[in-house]
Design a protein around this motif. Structure first.
Motif, PDB file in Angstrom:
ATOM      1  N   ARG A  86      86.623 -72.324  88.335  1.00  0.00           N
ATOM      2  CA  ARG A  86      87.194 -73.456  89.050  1.00  0.00           C
ATOM      3  C   ARG A  86      86.340 -73.701  90.283  1.00  0.00           C
ATOM      4  N   LYS A  87      85.948 -74.938  90.452  1.00  0.00           N
ATOM      5  CA  LYS A  87      85.148 -75.303  91.615  1.00  0.00           C
ATOM      6  C   LYS A  87      85.996 -75.133  92.882  1.00  0.00           C
ATOM      7  N   GLY A  88      85.390 -74.598  93.914  1.00  0.00           N
ATOM      8  CA  GLY A  88      86.102 -74.444  95.182  1.00  0.00           C
ATOM      9  C   GLY A  88      86.385 -75.798  95.815  1.00  0.00           C
ATOM     10  N   TRP A  89      87.479 -75.866  96.541  1.00  0.00           N
ATOM     11  CA  TRP A  89      87.815 -77.097  97.241  1.00  0.00           C
ATOM     12  C   TRP A  89      86.836 -77.308  98.385  1.00  0.00           C
ATOM     13  N   ASN A  90      86.593 -78.571  98.701  1.00  0.00           N
ATOM     14  CA  ASN A  90      85.653 -78.837  99.786  1.00  0.00           C
ATOM     15  C   ASN A  90      86.252 -78.437 101.139  1.00  0.00           C
ATOM     16  N   LYS A  91      85.371 -78.208 102.085  1.00  0.00           N
ATOM     17  CA  LYS A  91      85.786 -77.702 103.402  1.00  0.00           C
ATOM     18  C   LYS A  91      86.730 -78.665 104.118  1.00  0.00           C
ATOM     19  N   ARG A  92      86.508 -79.940 103.941  1.00  0.00           N
ATOM     20  CA  ARG A  92      87.360 -80.943 104.606  1.00  0.00           C
ATOM     21  C   ARG A  92      88.808 -80.842 104.108  1.00  0.00           C
ATOM     22  N   LEU A  93      88.971 -80.715 102.794  1.00  0.00           N
ATOM     23  CA  LEU A  93      90.309 -80.601 102.223  1.00  0.00           C
ATOM     24  C   LEU A  93      91.006 -79.338 102.734  1.00  0.00           C
ATOM     25  N   CYS A  94      90.272 -78.237 102.775  1.00  0.00           N
ATOM     26  CA  CYS A  94      90.853 -76.977 103.266  1.00  0.00           C
ATOM     27  C   CYS A  94      91.216 -77.087 104.743  1.00  0.00           C
ATOM     28  N   LEU A  98      94.967 -76.659 106.254  1.00  0.00           N
ATOM     29  CA  LEU A  98      95.299 -75.726 107.336  1.00  0.00           C
ATOM     30  C   LEU A  98      95.937 -76.456 108.519  1.00  0.00           C
ATOM     31  N   LYS A  99      95.436 -77.647 108.802  1.00  0.00           N
ATOM     32  CA  LYS A  99      96.017 -78.454 109.878  1.00  0.00           C
ATOM     33  C   LYS A  99      97.460 -78.848 109.523  1.00  0.00           C
ATOM     34  N   LEU A 100      97.672 -79.225 108.267  1.00  0.00           N
ATOM     35  CA  LEU A 100      99.004 -79.595 107.808  1.00  0.00           C
ATOM     36  C   LEU A 100      99.965 -78.403 107.917  1.00  0.00           C
ATOM     37  N   VAL A 101      99.510 -77.218 107.526  1.00  0.00           N
ATOM     38  CA  VAL A 101     100.341 -76.011 107.650  1.00  0.00           C
ATOM     39  C   VAL A 101     100.735 -75.803 109.100  1.00  0.00           C
ATOM     40  N   LYS A 102      99.764 -75.902 109.997  1.00  0.00           N
ATOM     41  CA  LYS A 102     100.034 -75.707 111.424  1.00  0.00           C
ATOM     42  C   LYS A 102     101.072 -76.715 111.920  1.00  0.00           C
ATOM     43  N   GLU A 103     100.879 -77.993 111.577  1.00  0.00           N
ATOM     44  CA  GLU A 103     101.802 -79.037 112.030  1.00  0.00           C
ATOM     45  C   GLU A 103     103.209 -78.850 111.445  1.00  0.00           C
ATOM     46  N   ILE A 104     103.279 -78.481 110.185  1.00  0.00           N
ATOM     47  CA  ILE A 104     104.582 -78.265 109.555  1.00  0.00           C
ATOM     48  C   ILE A 104     105.306 -77.110 110.238  1.00  0.00           C
ATOM     49  N   LEU A 105     104.580 -76.043 110.495  1.00  0.00           N
ATOM     50  CA  LEU A 105     105.216 -74.854 111.058  1.00  0.00           C
ATOM     51  C   LEU A 105     105.509 -74.964 112.550  1.00  0.00           C
ATOM     52  N   ASP A 106     104.711 -75.765 113.279  1.00  0.00           N
ATOM     53  CA  ASP A 106     105.026 -75.908 114.711  1.00  0.00           C
ATOM     54  C   ASP A 106     105.984 -77.071 114.985  1.00  0.00           C
ATOM     55  N   GLY A 107     106.373 -77.785 113.920  1.00  0.00           N
ATOM     56  CA  GLY A 107     107.372 -78.843 114.053  1.00  0.00           C
ATOM     57  C   GLY A 107     106.824 -80.205 114.432  1.00  0.00           C
ATOM     58  N   SER A 108     105.503 -80.337 114.505  1.00  0.00           N
ATOM     59  CA  SER A 108     104.939 -81.628 114.912  1.00  0.00           C
ATOM     60  C   SER A 108     104.670 -82.564 113.728  1.00  0.00           C
ATOM     61  N   SER A 109     104.854 -82.101 112.490  1.00  0.00           N
ATOM     62  CA  SER A 109     104.637 -82.935 111.315  1.00  0.00           C
ATOM     63  C   SER A 109     105.773 -83.936 111.151  1.00  0.00           C
ATOM     64  N   THR A 110     105.404 -85.167 110.825  1.00  0.00           N
ATOM     65  CA  THR A 110     106.416 -86.179 110.510  1.00  0.00           C
ATOM     66  C   THR A 110     106.680 -86.220 109.004  1.00  0.00           C
ATOM     67  N   ILE A 111     105.863 -85.505 108.234  1.00  0.00           N
ATOM     68  CA  ILE A 111     105.971 -85.513 106.778  1.00  0.00           C
ATOM     69  C   ILE A 111     106.985 -84.491 106.281  1.00  0.00           C
ATOM     70  N   LEU A 112     106.952 -83.292 106.844  1.00  0.00           N
ATOM     71  CA  LEU A 112     107.802 -82.205 106.372  1.00  0.00           C
ATOM     72  C   LEU A 112     108.045 -81.227 107.511  1.00  0.00           C
ATOM     73  N   LYS A 113     109.262 -80.775 107.616  1.00  0.00           N
ATOM     74  CA  LYS A 113     109.620 -79.747 108.594  1.00  0.00           C
ATOM     75  C   LYS A 113     110.049 -78.503 107.820  1.00  0.00           C
ATOM     76  N   VAL A 114     109.525 -77.377 108.240  1.00  0.00           N
ATOM     77  CA  VAL A 114     109.848 -76.104 107.614  1.00  0.00           C
ATOM     78  C   VAL A 114     110.072 -75.080 108.719  1.00  0.00           C
ATOM     79  N   GLU A 115     111.184 -74.376 108.615  1.00  0.00           N
ATOM     80  CA  GLU A 115     111.489 -73.328 109.580  1.00  0.00           C
ATOM     81  C   GLU A 115     111.134 -71.972 108.965  1.00  0.00           C
ATOM     82  N   VAL A 116     110.508 -71.107 109.754  1.00  0.00           N
ATOM     83  CA  VAL A 116     110.142 -69.771 109.297  1.00  0.00           C
ATOM     84  C   VAL A 116     111.292 -68.816 109.610  1.00  0.00           C
ATOM     85  N   LEU A 117     111.736 -68.098 108.580  1.00  0.00           N
ATOM     86  CA  LEU A 117     112.809 -67.120 108.746  1.00  0.00           C
ATOM     87  C   LEU A 117     112.194 -65.731 108.907  1.00  0.00           C
TER      88      LEU A 117
END
Length: 190
Positions: A86-94, A98-117
């Protein structure tokens, strides 16, 4: 409002969906999950980075030896098979992921909110009990912690549904009475 505990692969699949990279043929009902309240275990918060890394690295094409036992006397297969890789994903996508994960977990995402238990003594206690199902069903210790998180954080008023595609984990959760959601289906235990 429904409440969902996403296992690591489900969280990754939702992230992939959000960045336009579908990794599954059979999908979860992402819109319904997004409308609910979403959680992940502290285990998933750590593990998600290694899953993104796996896709970033890709897999090499290679010939592999089959080595399966093909006769009762223990004779092994001497054939080879081709692993396409499988071809590796390009650096921009990764980087975007990672930015999306950070935003979701710190609560700044408008797309999805996830709380860490958090992992606590109660979660560890339930994980030690739940891992015993691994003698009959194939799932990992991280999955035992995810199931244990669902147990520990559920109450009579609130039941966390684990979102997973792991068949072994589902079989064990069904025995334990933990509600779960799988791609294409919804299973609600009473």
């Amino acid at each position: 409002m429904k409440e969902y505990l996403l296992d690591t692969n489900a969280f990754f699949e939702i992230l992939s969906f959000l960045v336009g990279k579908n990794v599954r043929r059979d999908e979860y009902d992402f819109n319904e999950i997004k409308e609910g309240r979403c959680y992940i275990s502290k285990i998933t918060e750590v593990e998600i980075i290694s899953v993104i890394g796996k896709y970033a690295r890709g897999e090499q094409e290679e010939w592999q030896r089959c080595d399966r036992i093909i006769a009762e006397d223990g004779t092994r297969c001497d054939k080879q098979y081709f692993h396409k890789g499988r071809k590796g994903w390009n650096k921009r996508l990764c980087k975007d992921m990672l930015k999306l994960v950070k935003e979701i977990l710190d609560g700044s995402s408008t797309i999805l909110k996830v709380e860490v238990l958090d992992l606590n003594e109660e979660v560890v206690h339930y994980a030690k009990e739940f891992i015993m199902y691994a003698f009959k069903h194939k799932f990992g210790s991280q999955d035992a912690f995810i199931a244990a998180t669902a147990i520990a954080y559920s109450t009579e008023e609130r039941s966390l549904q684990v979102v997973t595609s792991d068949k072994g984990l589902c079989a064990a959760m069904k025995k334990k009475g933990i509600p779960f959601v799988v791609p294409g289906n919804r299973i609600n235990l009473e």
